[in-house]
Design an enzyme around this catalytic site. Structure first.
Site, PDB file in Angstrom:
ATOM      1  CE  LYS A  36      -4.166  -2.285   2.386  1.00  0.00           C
ATOM      2  NZ  LYS A  36      -4.437  -1.921   3.736  1.00  0.00           N
ATOM      3  N   GLY A  38       2.002   4.259   1.131  1.00  0.00           N
ATOM      4  CA  GLY A  38       2.629   5.309   2.128  1.00  0.00           C
ATOM      5  C   GLY A  38       3.224   4.700   3.635  1.00  0.00           C
ATOM      6  CB  ILE A 178       6.235   0.805  19.298  1.00  0.00           C
ATOM      7  CG1 ILE A 178       6.788   1.210  17.947  1.00  0.00           C
ATOM      8  CG2 ILE A 178       5.062   0.231  18.701  1.00  0.00           C
ATOM      9  CD1 ILE A 178       7.375   0.743  16.928  1.00  0.00           C
ATOM     10  CG  HIS A 424      -0.474  35.669  30.382  1.00  0.00           C
ATOM     11  ND1 HIS A 424       0.183  34.518  30.688  1.00  0.00           N
ATOM     12  CD2 HIS A 424      -1.536  35.952  31.020  1.00  0.00           C
ATOM     13  CE1 HIS A 424      -0.582  34.447  32.375  1.00  0.00           C
ATOM     14  NE2 HIS A 424      -1.111  35.181  32.351  1.00  0.00           N
TER      15      HIS A 424
END
Length: 445
Positions: A36, A38, A178, A424
């Site tokens: 795939k 990616g 992980i 702030h």
């Protein structure tokens, strides 16, 4: 046979980014992917794990709201819907990548590639060649060869994200990034987590002062952490160790990754252990063959691989790019709180230095949000204020770190950060106060 300027084997974060960068610079590009688009990151790694972490973060936010007085009924987890959402997000991202490839006129080949030393590539029944080739084939999960493991049923990160039902119990083998992230992703959803890590501590590549905070948070989440032991054998759903015997319903190995170097085995490339040896320009020992990402060591991070892919393309084009500065690569752990680091850890500094640290308990915005677990830490060179390293621990730390990194990369020092006017109330204003502390001028200290 079609001829390309650059062919890239592997379409993960290193490969597809390199391909797009080359195409945008006028090169004729081939991109080859056997699985795939990616790569592991998008399909079985950083993207699905971070989606699950967002789900668990939301559950924790709801619980925090209850403690404040915003009362809700018991939270019900519809795990199949959460996993469906994960799949929908990933598919959208993969569709985007495919559109980038099409829009940049990159020729995409799908299938297993073979490569010869004369730069001839075969994918199925198609043959192509290129003037230069970049190997970006990534890595796969590593499972140690424990005795009796053949009798066990277990997940790796390549298979875990196919789950359709929330596990009632999960034992995780490992104690690195992980493993810890997976524990944090499921424990707030209701899974009983046991983590077995044979080392003395978790997250041993990360900031030492962050580890106790993460261990304490794991305890609050009901995660059972077992460390400092030896594995003896696996027997069905039983794990025998020198600290005792542990049973499990579900088992996940999160014990690191090994490079996918199969395509290079017959090319007579030089190896350094399991890694392909490259020079500072990511060139292998064979002319016109480059390697990036998990194949060559360094940080096993998607953004590191992408940077290497861009560098390799620029070098091939003769652009004389600046060498990648390893000290400028951010390292992130998406726990709750997050850990974000770049540069040197304190134990690694070899020159006179100043270390300043400001806990988030004194930050107004952190108090408002109920996210006071953490700190901002700066390591600077004594005298010059040069930024040698930084760590932010806290909610949103992986975003906050970028302010310090931007200052460093633009030549700024601790003084530059101390002189910045931060809005702030924000958590990031703690960066400015930590920088002021370098000069003994912190306001909230």
């Amino acid at each position: 046979m079609e001829k390309f300027d650059i062919a890239i084997i592997g379409a993960g974060p290193g490969g597809y980014v390199a391909a797009i960068h080359a195409a945008k610079n006028g090169k004729k590009v081939a991109l080859i992917e056997r699985d795939k688009l990616g790569g592991a990151c998008y399909n079985v790694g950083c993207i699905p794990s971070k989606i699950l972490l967002e789900h668990s973060k939301l559950v924790q936010a709801i619980n925090r709201g209850n403690s404040w007085g915003i009362e809700t009924d018991n939270v019900k987890i519809n795990f199949p819907r959460l996993m469906q959402r994960k799949d929908t997000i990933i598919q959208e991202l993969l569709t985007n990548i495919e559109h980038y490839i099409i829009n940049n006129h990159i020729t995409l080949y799908r299938g297993e590639a073979t490569l010869t030393k004369d730069l001839l590539i075969t994918v199925g029944n198609e043959t192509l060649t290129a003037s230069d080739i970049i190997l970006a084939t990534g890595s796969k999960p590593y499972v140690p060869p424990f005795e009796g493991l053949e009798s066990a049923t277990y997940f790796t990160t390549d298979t875990f994200f196919n789950l359709k039902e929330l596990p009632a119990q999960l034992t995780i083998i490992g104690g690195g990034v992980i493993a810890v992230e997976m524990a944090f992703s499921l424990a707030p959803l209701g899974t009983k987590i046991t983590m077995l890590n044979h080392s003395e501590d978790i997250l041993q590549t990360e900031e030492p002062e962050a580890r106790p905070l993460i261990r304490e948070k794991m305890k609050k989440l009901g995660i059972e952490l077992i460390t400092d032991f030896q594995f003896e054998k696996f027997e069905g759903h039983t794990i025998h160790t020198t600290k005792g015997i542990y049973t499990y319903e579900n088992l996940l190995f999160a014990t690191g990754r090994r490079p996918n170097t199969e395509i290079a085995q017959h090319l007579e490339l030089t190896f350094e252990g399991r890694l392909i040896a490259v020079n500072e320009h990511l060139q292998t020992s064979q002319p016109h063959i480059y390697a990036i990402g998990d194949l060559v060591g360094g940080y096993q991070l998607a953004h590191s691989a992408s940077a290497e892919g861009i560098y390799a393309v620029d070098y091939i084009m003769g652009n004389q790019p600046a060498l990648i500065d390893q000290a400028s690569i951010p390292r992130c752990v998406y726990t709750h709180p997050e850990i974000a680091t770049f540069g040197l850890l304190e134990e690694q500094v070899k020159v006179p230095y100043t270390m300043t640290k400001m806990p988030l308990q004194t930050n107004p915005k952190a108090l408002m949000e109920g996210n006071t677990e953490g700190f901002v830490k700066l390591i600077t060179k004594e005298g010059s204020g040069q930024i040698l390293g930084a760590c932010v621990v806290g909610d949103g730390a992986t975003e906050m770190l970028n302010a310090i990194l931007a200052a460093k990369n633009s030549g700024g020092t601790a003084l530059s950060l101390a002189q910045m006017i931060f809005p702030h109330p924000t958590v990031s204003e703690h960066i400015g106060d930590t920088a002021k502390a370098v000069f003994g001028k912190a306001i909230h200290q």
